[in-house]
Motif scaffolding. Sequence first.
Motif, mmCIF file in Angstrom:
data_model
loop_
_atom_site.group_PDB
_atom_site.id
_atom_site.type_symbol
_atom_site.label_atom_id
_atom_site.label_comp_id
_atom_site.label_asym_id
_atom_site.label_seq_id
_atom_site.Cartn_x
_atom_site.Cartn_y
_atom_site.Cartn_z
ATOM 1 N N ILE A 166 0.846 -1.206 0.000
ATOM 2 C CA ILE A 166 0.000 0.000 0.000
ATOM 3 C C ILE A 166 0.880 1.255 0.000
ATOM 4 C CG2 ILE A 166 -1.635 1.341 1.384
ATOM 5 C CD1 ILE A 166 -2.860 -1.374 2.266
ATOM 6 N N ALA A 167 1.936 1.260 0.809
ATOM 7 C CA ALA A 167 2.837 2.411 0.871
ATOM 8 C C ALA A 167 3.505 2.648 -0.479
ATOM 9 C CB ALA A 167 3.888 2.197 1.955
ATOM 10 N N LEU A 168 3.934 1.583 -1.156
ATOM 11 C CA LEU A 168 4.548 1.730 -2.481
ATOM 12 C C LEU A 168 3.562 2.280 -3.498
ATOM 13 C CD1 LEU A 168 6.829 -1.430 -2.754
ATOM 14 C CD2 LEU A 168 7.535 0.958 -2.662
ATOM 15 N N GLN A 169 2.318 1.837 -3.441
ATOM 16 C CA GLN A 169 1.310 2.351 -4.375
ATOM 17 C C GLN A 169 1.032 3.830 -4.114
ATOM 18 O OE1 GLN A 169 -2.003 -0.375 -4.046
ATOM 19 N NE2 GLN A 169 -1.112 -1.777 -5.523
ATOM 20 N N ILE A 170 0.988 4.222 -2.860
ATOM 21 C CA ILE A 170 0.789 5.640 -2.534
ATOM 22 C C ILE A 170 1.989 6.459 -3.006
ATOM 23 C CG2 ILE A 170 0.647 7.292 -0.623
ATOM 24 C CD1 ILE A 170 -1.033 5.131 0.875
ATOM 25 N N LEU A 171 3.197 5.956 -2.757
ATOM 26 C CA LEU A 171 4.412 6.640 -3.213
ATOM 27 C C LEU A 171 4.411 6.787 -4.722
ATOM 28 C CD1 LEU A 171 7.246 7.819 -2.681
ATOM 29 C CD2 LEU A 171 8.122 5.478 -2.795
ATOM 30 N N ARG A 172 4.050 5.722 -5.432
ATOM 31 C CA ARG A 172 4.005 5.777 -6.901
ATOM 32 C C ARG A 172 3.002 6.822 -7.373
ATOM 33 N NH1 ARG A 172 5.950 3.081 -11.060
ATOM 34 N NH2 ARG A 172 4.813 3.095 -13.007
ATOM 35 N N ALA A 173 1.828 6.867 -6.745
ATOM 36 C CA ALA A 173 0.808 7.844 -7.138
ATOM 37 C C ALA A 173 1.299 9.274 -6.915
ATOM 38 C CB ALA A 173 -0.482 7.586 -6.371
ATOM 39 N N VAL A 174 1.969 9.509 -5.789
ATOM 40 C CA VAL A 174 2.492 10.847 -5.494
ATOM 41 C C VAL A 174 3.580 11.225 -6.499
ATOM 42 C CG1 VAL A 174 3.837 12.174 -3.804
ATOM 43 C CG2 VAL A 174 1.869 10.817 -3.059
ATOM 44 N N LEU A 175 4.501 10.298 -6.762
ATOM 45 C CA LEU A 175 5.577 10.583 -7.718
ATOM 46 C C LEU A 175 5.023 10.828 -9.121
ATOM 47 C CD1 LEU A 175 8.319 8.054 -6.565
ATOM 48 C CD2 LEU A 175 8.381 10.539 -6.385
ATOM 49 N N GLU A 176 4.058 10.020 -9.553
ATOM 50 C CA GLU A 176 3.474 10.225 -10.876
ATOM 51 C C GLU A 176 2.760 11.569 -10.956
ATOM 52 O OE1 GLU A 176 1.205 7.020 -12.506
ATOM 53 O OE2 GLU A 176 2.912 5.646 -12.447
ATOM 54 N N LYS A 177 2.101 11.970 -9.888
ATOM 55 C CA LYS A 177 1.427 13.270 -9.871
ATOM 56 C C LYS A 177 2.454 14.399 -9.977
ATOM 57 C CE LYS A 177 -2.175 15.812 -7.553
ATOM 58 N NZ LYS A 177 -3.246 15.765 -6.585
ATOM 59 N N ASN A 178 3.575 14.280 -9.246
ATOM 60 C CA ASN A 178 4.633 15.283 -9.326
ATOM 61 C C ASN A 178 5.246 15.341 -10.726
ATOM 62 O OD1 ASN A 178 4.273 16.022 -6.660
ATOM 63 N ND2 ASN A 178 5.946 14.737 -5.904
ATOM 64 N N ILE A 179 5.446 14.174 -11.331
ATOM 65 C CA ILE A 179 5.988 14.142 -12.695
ATOM 66 C C ILE A 179 5.003 14.777 -13.665
ATOM 67 C CG2 ILE A 179 6.598 12.581 -14.596
ATOM 68 C CD1 ILE A 179 7.809 10.714 -12.418
ATOM 69 N N GLU A 180 3.723 14.446 -13.519
ATOM 70 C CA GLU A 180 2.687 15.034 -14.376
ATOM 71 C C GLU A 180 2.687 16.558 -14.258
ATOM 72 O OE1 GLU A 180 0.041 14.738 -17.292
ATOM 73 O OE2 GLU A 180 0.700 12.919 -16.283
ATOM 74 N N LYS A 181 2.817 17.059 -13.039
ATOM 75 C CA LYS A 181 2.859 18.508 -12.804
ATOM 76 C C LYS A 181 4.081 19.125 -13.479
ATOM 77 C CE LYS A 181 2.775 21.878 -9.055
ATOM 78 N NZ LYS A 181 2.780 22.057 -7.599
ATOM 79 N N GLU A 182 5.232 18.462 -13.316
ATOM 80 C CA GLU A 182 6.465 18.965 -13.926
ATOM 81 C C GLU A 182 6.340 18.980 -15.457
ATOM 82 O OE1 GLU A 182 11.142 17.692 -14.223
ATOM 83 O OE2 GLU A 182 10.051 17.207 -12.391
ATOM 84 N N LEU A 183 5.790 17.906 -16.024
ATOM 85 C CA LEU A 183 5.632 17.852 -17.480
ATOM 86 C C LEU A 183 4.673 18.927 -17.993
ATOM 87 C CD1 LEU A 183 5.455 13.987 -18.040
ATOM 88 C CD2 LEU A 183 7.303 15.530 -18.745
ATOM 89 N N SER A 184 3.644 19.230 -17.212
ATOM 90 C CA SER A 184 2.677 20.243 -17.651
ATOM 91 C C SER A 184 3.283 21.641 -17.679
ATOM 92 C CB SER A 184 1.439 20.222 -16.754
ATOM 93 O OG SER A 184 1.739 20.726 -15.473
ATOM 94 N N HIS A 185 4.397 21.849 -16.995
ATOM 95 C CA HIS A 185 5.043 23.163 -16.976
ATOM 96 C C HIS A 185 6.175 23.298 -18.001
ATOM 97 C CE1 HIS A 185 3.037 23.324 -12.999
ATOM 98 N NE2 HIS A 185 2.882 24.583 -13.333
#
Length: 194
Positions: free
Chosen positions: A19-38
């Motif tokens: 569960i912790a790894l899935q949460i970490l992955r979701a947070v990292l993917e969201k951060n990457i998505e934000k970075e890519l959008s900029h």
Amino acid sequence: MSFWTIMIGLLILAVLAVIALQILRAVLEKNIEKELSHLKDFTVTRKFVGVDLSTGLAIDENRQKICLLDYRLTGSGHRVLPFSDVLSAEMFQDGASVTKTVRSSQVAGALIGGLAFGGVGAIVGGLSGSTRTLNAVRRIELRLLVNDTRNPVHDVCFLEHESKPDSSLYRDAFRNAREWLGLIEISMKRAEVR
């Protein structure tokens, strides 16, 4: 403590880790998505974040650009390159090359096959390669060679846990890596036509 108490405790720890790894992955993917959008002059049409959560790729098909993601060294890293700067792409299983986008060898193989066997031979000759039987695979990677003398190699991890070739984990990783290899090859060819 009894054996069953220890086993239940270990099972609970394993579930919490997943569960912790899935949460970490979701947070990292969201951060990457934000970075890519900029990113300036880059609109993501396809992206893949590696299973190692530190490498990846994004493509802007309309502008014919690729973004190479690598968070291993700096914690935040991306490079945007035109498709024309991608020189080759190769898929690896446990360090051994499985397939590579090398136009010259494909053309030569197709010509030799075509001369020997006609049209069907051209297809067989263009796709022929060595094969080997595997009992288990630990790692599947896609390696790009790019026109950058400071950092010419970019690896993206699609599998990093030992898996049997008939498992769904292996099949999904292999399919994703092969699909991205195809996308990169198409991108390279589009850059040539341009």
